[in-house]
Design an enzyme around this catalytic site. Structure first.
Site, PDB file in Angstrom:
ATOM      1  N   HIS A   6       0.835  -1.018   0.052  1.00 25.73           N
ATOM      2  CA  HIS A   6       0.494   0.155   0.393  1.00 25.73           C
ATOM      3  C   HIS A   6       0.075   0.900   0.227  1.00 25.73           C
ATOM      4  O   HIS A   6       1.169   1.640   1.244  1.00 25.73           O
ATOM      5  CB  HIS A   6      -1.254  -0.020   0.727  1.00 25.73           C
ATOM      6  CG  HIS A   6      -2.268   1.095   1.082  1.00 25.73           C
ATOM      7  ND1 HIS A   6      -2.113   1.706   2.358  1.00 25.73           N
ATOM      8  CD2 HIS A   6      -3.476   1.438   0.135  1.00 25.73           C
ATOM      9  CE1 HIS A   6      -2.833   2.662   2.026  1.00 25.73           C
ATOM     10  NE2 HIS A   6      -3.776   2.255   1.149  1.00 25.73           N
ATOM     11  N   GLU A  34      -0.028  -0.947  -4.639  1.00 26.16           N
ATOM     12  CA  GLU A  34      -0.955   0.372  -4.738  1.00 26.16           C
ATOM     13  C   GLU A  34      -0.590   1.731  -4.530  1.00 26.16           C
ATOM     14  O   GLU A  34       0.288   2.165  -4.244  1.00 26.16           O
ATOM     15  CB  GLU A  34      -2.175  -0.018  -4.126  1.00 26.16           C
ATOM     16  CG  GLU A  34      -3.526   1.086  -4.040  1.00 26.16           C
ATOM     17  CD  GLU A  34      -3.060   1.752  -2.931  1.00 26.16           C
ATOM     18  OE1 GLU A  34      -3.525   3.142  -3.619  1.00 26.16           O
ATOM     19  OE2 GLU A  34      -2.558   2.472  -2.209  1.00 26.16           O
ATOM     20  N   ASP A  36      -1.820   6.012  -6.034  1.00 29.12           N
ATOM     21  CA  ASP A  36      -2.227   6.803  -6.206  1.00 29.12           C
ATOM     22  C   ASP A  36      -1.975   8.171  -7.100  1.00 29.12           C
ATOM     23  O   ASP A  36      -0.601   8.640  -6.677  1.00 29.12           O
ATOM     24  CB  ASP A  36      -2.853   7.944  -4.485  1.00 29.12           C
ATOM     25  CG  ASP A  36      -3.947   6.605  -3.781  1.00 29.12           C
ATOM     26  OD1 ASP A  36      -4.851   6.410  -4.018  1.00 29.12           O
ATOM     27  OD2 ASP A  36      -2.615   6.821  -2.544  1.00 29.12           O
ATOM     28  N   HIS A  49      -0.760  10.504  -2.230  1.00 35.08           N
ATOM     29  CA  HIS A  49      -2.574   9.631  -2.227  1.00 35.08           C
ATOM     30  C   HIS A  49      -3.200  11.072  -2.187  1.00 35.08           C
ATOM     31  O   HIS A  49      -4.047  11.438  -1.839  1.00 35.08           O
ATOM     32  CB  HIS A  49      -2.237   8.961  -0.972  1.00 35.08           C
ATOM     33  CG  HIS A  49      -3.297   8.275  -0.075  1.00 35.08           C
ATOM     34  ND1 HIS A  49      -4.284   7.865  -0.649  1.00 35.08           N
ATOM     35  CD2 HIS A  49      -4.055   9.163   1.662  1.00 35.08           C
ATOM     36  CE1 HIS A  49      -5.423   8.066   0.317  1.00 35.08           C
ATOM     37  NE2 HIS A  49      -5.120   8.282   1.610  1.00 35.08           N
TER      38      HIS A  49
END
Length: 90
Positions: A6, A34, A36, A49
């Site tokens: 993450h 993952e 953003d 993020h």
């Protein structure tokens, strides 16, 4: 088992959403990361993020109101390991 990091794999020297965090995840056997993506004022796609850079850097402001060049003034890493905000396509 598939391991997904993450925002990368962090530690006390590596902060989230930095190239170092992504490389650390791969080095430690993670199968995916993952991330953003947000757009800067000059339409560059960056990996971050939060909408604001306040929490993840030593700067302040909305990423949408900053050019990529302006973000380069700030450290998105740690005091011991400086890092710039990663571009999606570098």
């Amino acid at each position: 088992m598939n391991l997904i990091a993450h925002r990368g794999l962090t530690n006390e020297y590596i902060k989230e959403n930095t190239l170092e965090a992504y490389k650390n995840a791969i080095k430690n056997g993670y199968n995916g990361i993952e991330i953003d993506i947000r757009k800067t004022k000059d339409n560059q796609l960056v990996c971050i993020h939060d909408k604001f850079i306040n929490r993840t850097s030593n700067g302040k402001g909305n990423i949408n109101n900053l050019t990529y060049k302006e973000t380069l003034k700030y450290n998105f890493g740690t005091k011991k390991k400086k890092s710039k905000i990663p571009l999606l396509l570098d």
